[in-house]
Design a protein around this motif. Structure first.
Motif, PDB file in Angstrom:
ATOM      1  N   LYS A 175       0.829  -1.202   0.000  1.00  0.00           N
ATOM      2  CA  LYS A 175       0.000   0.000   0.000  1.00  0.00           C
ATOM      3  C   LYS A 175       0.870   1.261   0.000  1.00  0.00           C
ATOM      4  CE  LYS A 175      -3.586   2.350   2.716  1.00  0.00           C
ATOM      5  NZ  LYS A 175      -4.389   2.323   3.948  1.00  0.00           N
ATOM      6  N   VAL A 176       0.404   2.253  -0.737  1.00  0.00           N
ATOM      7  CA  VAL A 176       1.003   3.593  -0.683  1.00  0.00           C
ATOM      8  C   VAL A 176       0.002   4.503  -0.002  1.00  0.00           C
ATOM      9  CG1 VAL A 176       1.917   5.533  -1.992  1.00  0.00           C
ATOM     10  CG2 VAL A 176       2.290   3.187  -2.815  1.00  0.00           C
ATOM     11  N   PRO A 177       0.247   4.950   1.240  1.00  0.00           N
ATOM     12  CA  PRO A 177      -0.724   5.792   1.970  1.00  0.00           C
ATOM     13  C   PRO A 177      -0.986   7.111   1.246  1.00  0.00           C
ATOM     14  CG  PRO A 177       0.937   4.893   3.456  1.00  0.00           C
ATOM     15  CD  PRO A 177       1.414   4.601   2.078  1.00  0.00           C
ATOM     16  N   TYR A 178      -2.167   7.627   1.435  1.00  0.00           N
ATOM     17  CA  TYR A 178      -2.588   8.862   0.782  1.00  0.00           C
ATOM     18  C   TYR A 178      -1.644  10.009   1.137  1.00  0.00           C
ATOM     19  CZ  TYR A 178      -5.550  12.771  -0.648  1.00  0.00           C
ATOM     20  OH  TYR A 178      -6.029  13.912  -1.242  1.00  0.00           O
ATOM     21  N   SER A 179      -1.345  10.173   2.410  1.00  0.00           N
ATOM     22  CA  SER A 179      -0.550  11.328   2.856  1.00  0.00           C
ATOM     23  C   SER A 179       0.928  11.200   2.493  1.00  0.00           C
ATOM     24  CB  SER A 179      -0.696  11.525   4.363  1.00  0.00           C
ATOM     25  OG  SER A 179      -0.336  10.332   5.046  1.00  0.00           O
ATOM     26  N   PHE A 180       1.375   9.988   2.198  1.00  0.00           N
ATOM     27  CA  PHE A 180       2.797   9.767   1.936  1.00  0.00           C
ATOM     28  C   PHE A 180       3.285  10.610   0.756  1.00  0.00           C
ATOM     29  CE2 PHE A 180       6.015   7.380  -0.525  1.00  0.00           C
ATOM     30  CZ  PHE A 180       7.054   7.380   0.396  1.00  0.00           C
ATOM     31  N   LEU A 181       2.508  10.645  -0.329  1.00  0.00           N
ATOM     32  CA  LEU A 181       2.955  11.335  -1.537  1.00  0.00           C
ATOM     33  C   LEU A 181       2.793  12.844  -1.474  1.00  0.00           C
ATOM     34  CD1 LEU A 181       1.582   8.932  -4.320  1.00  0.00           C
ATOM     35  CD2 LEU A 181       3.943   9.169  -3.526  1.00  0.00           C
ATOM     36  N   GLN A 182       2.111  13.343  -0.463  1.00  0.00           N
ATOM     37  CA  GLN A 182       1.818  14.774  -0.417  1.00  0.00           C
ATOM     38  C   GLN A 182       3.060  15.631  -0.181  1.00  0.00           C
ATOM     39  OE1 GLN A 182      -1.417  14.684   2.552  1.00  0.00           O
ATOM     40  NE2 GLN A 182      -2.801  15.370   0.901  1.00  0.00           N
ATOM     41  N   GLY A 183       4.092  15.033   0.347  1.00  0.00           N
ATOM     42  CA  GLY A 183       5.312  15.801   0.611  1.00  0.00           C
ATOM     43  C   GLY A 183       6.257  15.885  -0.577  1.00  0.00           C
ATOM     44  N   PHE A 184       5.900  15.237  -1.706  1.00  0.00           N
ATOM     45  CA  PHE A 184       6.781  15.209  -2.873  1.00  0.00           C
ATOM     46  C   PHE A 184       6.228  16.145  -3.959  1.00  0.00           C
ATOM     47  CE2 PHE A 184       7.465  11.227  -0.666  1.00  0.00           C
ATOM     48  CZ  PHE A 184       8.838  11.030  -0.744  1.00  0.00           C
ATOM     49  N   GLN A 185       6.286  17.447  -3.686  1.00  0.00           N
ATOM     50  CA  GLN A 185       5.624  18.399  -4.572  1.00  0.00           C
ATOM     51  C   GLN A 185       6.253  18.483  -5.961  1.00  0.00           C
ATOM     52  OE1 GLN A 185       6.724  19.010  -1.506  1.00  0.00           O
ATOM     53  NE2 GLN A 185       5.236  20.211  -0.300  1.00  0.00           N
ATOM     54  N   VAL A 186       7.566  18.215  -6.110  1.00  0.00           N
ATOM     55  CA  VAL A 186       8.234  18.385  -7.411  1.00  0.00           C
ATOM     56  C   VAL A 186       8.688  17.050  -7.996  1.00  0.00           C
ATOM     57  CG1 VAL A 186       8.988  20.733  -6.894  1.00  0.00           C
ATOM     58  CG2 VAL A 186      10.476  18.802  -6.301  1.00  0.00           C
ATOM     59  N   LEU A 187       8.071  15.971  -7.538  1.00  0.00           N
ATOM     60  CA  LEU A 187       8.499  14.645  -7.984  1.00  0.00           C
ATOM     61  C   LEU A 187       8.289  14.483  -9.490  1.00  0.00           C
ATOM     62  CD1 LEU A 187       9.624  12.096  -6.529  1.00  0.00           C
ATOM     63  CD2 LEU A 187       7.319  11.149  -6.653  1.00  0.00           C
ATOM     64  N   ARG A 188       9.335  13.999 -10.177  1.00  0.00           N
ATOM     65  CA  ARG A 188       9.285  13.773 -11.627  1.00  0.00           C
ATOM     66  C   ARG A 188       9.249  12.278 -11.968  1.00  0.00           C
ATOM     67  NH1 ARG A 188      11.551  18.375 -14.841  1.00  0.00           N
ATOM     68  NH2 ARG A 188      11.844  16.816 -16.474  1.00  0.00           N
ATOM     69  N   VAL A 189       9.879  11.447 -11.120  1.00  0.00           N
ATOM     70  CA  VAL A 189       9.960  10.004 -11.390  1.00  0.00           C
ATOM     71  C   VAL A 189       9.489   9.244 -10.165  1.00  0.00           C
ATOM     72  CG1 VAL A 189      11.458   8.075 -12.012  1.00  0.00           C
ATOM     73  CG2 VAL A 189      11.938  10.351 -12.929  1.00  0.00           C
ATOM     74  N   LEU A 190       8.451   8.415 -10.334  1.00  0.00           N
ATOM     75  CA  LEU A 190       7.973   7.533  -9.277  1.00  0.00           C
ATOM     76  C   LEU A 190       8.014   6.109  -9.800  1.00  0.00           C
ATOM     77  CD1 LEU A 190       6.707   6.938  -6.527  1.00  0.00           C
ATOM     78  CD2 LEU A 190       4.457   7.422  -7.530  1.00  0.00           C
ATOM     79  N   ASP A 191       8.857   5.289  -9.184  1.00  0.00           N
ATOM     80  CA  ASP A 191       9.043   3.903  -9.631  1.00  0.00           C
ATOM     81  C   ASP A 191       8.611   2.973  -8.506  1.00  0.00           C
ATOM     82  OD1 ASP A 191       9.836   1.439 -10.549  1.00  0.00           O
ATOM     83  OD2 ASP A 191      11.817   2.087 -11.203  1.00  0.00           O
ATOM     84  N   LEU A 192       7.484   2.274  -8.723  1.00  0.00           N
ATOM     85  CA  LEU A 192       6.951   1.300  -7.771  1.00  0.00           C
ATOM     86  C   LEU A 192       6.993  -0.110  -8.361  1.00  0.00           C
ATOM     87  CD1 LEU A 192       3.911   3.432  -6.635  1.00  0.00           C
ATOM     88  CD2 LEU A 192       5.746   2.664  -5.111  1.00  0.00           C
TER      89      LEU A 192
END
Length: 1008
Positions: free
Chosen positions: A551-568
């Motif tokens: 699982k990827v929590p909802y709030s987890f990604l909120q701190g990555f405002q300038v993210l360009r690459v997300l690899d899961l």
């Protein structure tokens, strides 16, 4: 005494006075013997002192490159002879003294010795007089020593280095190679290797091919004048305070006086102009050689080397021996040895690291210190001495990269775990998403640029080939240096790397806040923080390989405002949070291998998304809003068997789409009249104007003579079209596809026809004529297809682009129908690879060749497996005289094959000229009736590798003693090798050491 002599003289008369004078002289010498002897010993002491003084000045002069004068050399020779004479005389006197009997004879010896003492006394006086040397003792040496010994460690016992040394020695004797490049990563031992080469040539047992060997170190900060001075000093040139231009002329003139010189340029970082340096080019000064060592292959290319020899790291055994030499006996002591072995392995065969780490641990007898060092090495932390001696020298290679973007591309490679093979396509995709490549370039241009960067990094020894095809990896020590650099950058590009360390929990570390790239590849985290992280600078988040993450929590990604690459990729996530849509800067979303992921949230808000990879997921439909991703350039939906619905128009609006991969998805593309209402037809793809890469499965080839199809297919730079390629439970075909691997340039435009009715394929020539490789497997009416191709050739010409052809699993022969013949010209003039599998009725490849008019003039590889009726390969004579380009032949399980070639009497070339003059590799397996490979006394001059199994009737090989040096390996059963027939025993004995016996498992043979 005088009265006695006078009396004797008066009695004998005038004629006897001369005799009496002689007797008098002898009597006088005899009476003064002791005093003369003492005087001689004192003069000899003076002479010895003078000799010592002269020799000391000669030794001092030798260090200054000076030689003793000819007068001094003669004088020393005479002094040495005098000392030898004195030793002989002393021995004679001792014998005379010890002789107690024979008084008369003893008296005679003493008289003789008395005369010698007087003579030697006069000679010593003259030698002392001659020892003034008004011209001096030493003079400048204008004749350099041919080979000077260069101090350095020996490579004796290191098989890898010794092999490289032998290769260089071979090149020195080969007139084809005037410029020899020796390259490899920093610290691998290039300098040590060429030092050993120099000293080997100095060995008295070595045949010296050069009149002089000159060694000079160039170094990173090349100074032309400094290198010229080194050369001038070695060549004994004086008055060197001149301009570089004048010095180049003098050096050139001096080099020309040498019959054959060897110049070793060590540590070359950039190309050197030999003319400016003053060195004659080897191609002009015949017989002379230049060896250069460099960290990059590119420098060797710029120096136009004729051959390049890469120096690799040591193997495990050699590395351990070198480590123990430097660490000392403590490395072998228990309980340290088990840890020391692992510490040595962490150096990954790099001699510089092995020597430095080993020396740093020398004398440390506490096992705790070894464990601490191992932990530091595994964390890529430089232990004491490593940073200065290993990391800094290797960082020079990084600093030498000319472009800041290339430097960053290199640092991105250390985000992956140790020994990780990175797919080239994935790496280029990552660089593009990170903004390191020009986003205005199209897919093909980006790929070309990425390949150029990878090639540059490999030429600089900063990247190596990976374990799989089309992958690269970093040497462990190079990776440690890259991590050291990436984690200490202060320009906002710092990385936080925790990859491949079995991490179970998200780390609490303030460095996360200031890091741009975060890597947690291949770890064991089961959950991510359920709160907003302060990672406002992070542009890359790699969580691939998190196999326990669900699982990827909802709030987890909120701190990555300038993210360009997300690899899961490779994780067990079942869904993605809606907070994903807040990542407005996201360029790449990588979800490949998320086998539990069944759907994606609406992606409408990700307007800047350019790469979406859903390969290997369980999605059933394209995500809602995908048609709004107008910046999407790469879409991977391959291996998504549950994806069986694509809405009409869903892809049509992706106006910037350049790459679409739907290989093995659940959606079969078909013509518009063949698909269900509301589904996307094949024709929709024709409207993707920027599409240049496409991989799809077709249920049927669209039949059309429209120019739209032709224009569209020619616009594609890469395509893989798989027609009726697989069905439910069709695992056998999938496995057969992996039985061979084609070269990359052949799969750029690939067409695969499997289990397909070929009777109507004539109407689809637009696809065939644009393919570079074609597979035909398990298809019916293949003979009718070949007839149609022959007939079609009169309209469209030859299929000149086709380079690889595979035909397999066919029960039908290639015989034309009644009244029909084959092509009158070669339909496949550029065919390079031909694969034939499981063709039950094939008796000769000429069956196929006659149909298509094949001449096989470009054929490089021929592979035939499982053709039970095959009697011979090809007829030689007529249209086929010689297979000049053929490099590899692989034959297996052709039970009736008796011979390779059937020779026609009309053959025009000489009977003994080889049919395959450039064949290098031959693999034969399970050919029980094969008796001959070629005509009697014919030899195949280029053979390098042979593997022959279960070919017991084959008694002779086309090898001669003249060609034995080309051979690299012969593999086969011992019994077969023992029964071979040879023209002479010398040929067999010369080839014996290339032979490696293979033990064949009868159980495996039975299974095959």
């Amino acid at each position: 005494m005088e009265i006695l002599v006078s009396f004797a003289s008066s009695l004998l008369g005038d004629g006897s006075r001369i005799l009496c004078g002689s007797i008098y002289s002898k009597i006088r010498n005899f009476s003064k013997f002791r005093s003369n002897l003492d005087a001689l010993e004192k003069e000899m002491e003076k002479l010895k002192t003078r000799k010592d003084d002269v020799e000391q000045q000669i030794e001092t002069g030798d260090k200054q490159g000076k030689l003793p004068t000819a007068q001094v050399v003669r004088w020393l020779s005479e002094v040495n002879k005098m000392e030898a004479d004195m030793n002989s005389m002393r021995t004679a006197m001792e014998d005379s003294t010890n002789n107690a009997s024979g008084c008369c004879s003893n008296c005679g010896v003493r008289c003789k010795l008395s005369k010698q003492v007087v003579d030697k006394l006069n000679e010593v006086a003259q030698l002392l007089k001659d020892a003034d040397f008004p011209a001096g003792i030493v003079i400048a040496n204008h004749l350099p020593v041919p080979v000077e010994h260069i101090p350095g460690p020996s490579i004796e016992g290191q098989s890898t280095a010794s092999k490289n040394l032998a290769m260089i020695m071979d090149c020195l004797w080969n007139d084809e190679f005037g410029r020899i490049g020796v390259w490899g990563m920093g610290g691998v031992g290039k300098t040590t290797l060429v030092k050993n080469l120099n000293n080997k040539l100095k060995s008295p047992s070595s045949v010296q091919p050069f009149s002089i060997i000159i060694w000079t170190t160039v170094s990173k900060d090349f100074d032309l004048k400094r290198v010229q001075l080194q050369l001038a000093e070695r060549l004994k040139l004086t008055n060197v305070e001149e301009s570089p231009e004048r010095m180049a002329i003098r050096l050139y003139e001096r080099f020309e006086k040498e019959k054959r010189f060897l110049l070793i340029l060590d540590d070359v970082w950039d190309a050197i102009d030999l003319d400016l340096l003053g060195v004659p080019r080897p191609e002009i000064h015949k017989g002379s050689k230049i060896i250069l060592t460099s960290r990059t292959k590119e420098v060797c290319a710029q120096m136009t080397t004729d051959v390049d020899i890469k120096v690799d790291v040591l193997n495990e055994e050699e590395a351990w021996q070198l480590f123990c030499q430097n660490a000392g006996k403590v490395a072998m002591a228990e309980p340290i040895k088990s840890v020391a072995v692992v510490v040595a392995k962490e150096c990954c065969g790099l001699p510089l690291a092995i020597i430095t780490v080993g020396a740093s641990m020398r004398g440390k007898a506490k096992v705790e210190l070894w464990h601490d060092a191992l932990t530091a090495l595994r964390r890529s932390e430089p232990i004491k001495g490593i940073e200065k001696k290993v990391f800094t020298p290797l960082k020079w290679s990084y600093d030498s990269l000319q472009d800041e973007h290339i430097k960053t591309c290199f640092l991105c490679c250390c985000l992956y775990p140790e020994d990780f093979s990175i797919e080239v396509s994935e790496l280029i995709r990552f660089w593009f998403a990170e903004g390191l490549l020009d986003e205005h370039q199209n897919y093909e241009e980006l790929e070309n640029r990425g390949m150029a960067i990878i090639e540059s990094l490999m030429d600089s020894c900063l990247l190596d080939l990976g374990a799989q095809v089309d992958t690269v990896k970093m040497h462990d020590v190079v990776r440690d240096v890259a991590i050291w650099i990436a984690c200490s950058m202060e320009d906002g590009s710092k990385s936080f790397i925790r990859s491949g360390i079995a991490l179970k929990h998200w780390p609490e570390n303030d460095l996360l806040k200031s890091s741009r790239r975060l890597s947690f590849v291949n770890n064991e985290m089961t959950k991510l923080p359920d709160w907003e992280l302060q990672c406002s600078q992070a542009t890359t988040l790699l969580l691939r390989g998190s196999r326990f993450l669900e699982k990827v929590p909802y709030s987890f990604l909120q701190g990555f405002q300038v993210l360009r690459v997300l690899d899961l990729s490779g994780s067990c996530i079942k869904s993605l949070p809606l907070s994903l849509l807040q990542l407005g800067e996201l360029r790449a979303l990588i979800l490949s291998g998320c086998s539990d992921l069944k759907e994606l949230p609406p992606l409408k808000g990700l307007g800047k998304l350019q790469i979406l990879d859903c390969c290997g997921t369980r999605i059933k439909a394209l995500p809602e809003g995908i048609e709004n991703l107008t910046n999407l350039r790469q879409l991977d939906l391959s291996y998504t068997p549950h994806l069986k619905t694509i809405r009409a128009g869903a892809l049509y609006r992706l106006s910037n789409l350049e790459s679409l991969n739907m290989r093995r998805s659940g959606y079969w593309w078909g013509a518009k009249e063949k698909v269900e209402m509301g589904q996307a037809p094949f024709e929709e793809l024709l409207h993707l104007e920027r599409l240049i890469v496409l991989y799809i499965d077709l249920s049927i080839i669209p039949h059309s003579s429209s120019e739209d199809y032709i224009t569209w297919i020619r616009r594609l730079r890469k395509f893989g079209v798989f027609v009726k390629d697989y069905g439910p439970g069709d695992n056998a075909i999938e496995n057969s596809e992996r039985a061979f691997i084609r070269p990359r340039h052949f799969v750029r435009r690939h067409l695969s026809l499997k289990n397909y009715n070929l009777s109507a394929v004539r109407q689809s020539w637009w696809l065939l004529i644009n393919a570079t490789s074609v597979d035909i497997y398990g298809c019916s009416y293949i003979n009718l297809m070949l007839e149609n191709l022959a007939m079609l050739s009169h309209t469209v010409g030859s299929f000149a682009g086709l380079k690889s052809l595979t035909i397999g699993k066919s029960k039908y022969g290639f015989q034309p129908g009644v009244g029909r013949g084959g092509s009158q010209f070669d339909l496949l003039p550029n065919l390079e690879h031909l694969y034939l599998y499981s063709l039950d009725f094939l008796e000769s490849i000429s069956d196929l060749g006659d149909f298509l008019g094949l001449r096989f003039s470009k054929l490089r590889l021929l592979e035939v497996i499982g053709c039970p009726r095959l009697k011979y390969l090809l007829p030689i004579g007529g249209s086929i005289q010689i297979l000049e380009e053929l490099k590899e032949i692989k034959l297996k399980s052709c039970e009736k094959l008796e011979e390779f070639f059937r020779y026609d009497a009309s053959r025009q070339i000489m009977a003994l000229d080889p049919v395959v003059p450039n064949l290098r590799m031959l693999e034969l397996n399970k050919l029980p009736n094969l008796k001959t490979l070629c005509k009697e006394n014919e030899s195949w001059p280029s053979l390098e590798q042979l593997e022959i199994l279960d070919c017991n009737l084959l008694r002779k090989l086309p090898l001669t003693i003249q060609r034995a040096n080309n051979m690299k390996e012969i593999r086969g059963e011992q019994q077969w090798w023992s029964q071979l027939e040879w023209d002479d025993e010398y040929t067999k004995s010369s080839l014996q050491h290339y032979f490696t016996p293979i033990m064949v498992n009868p159980f495996v043979i039975a299974l095959n």
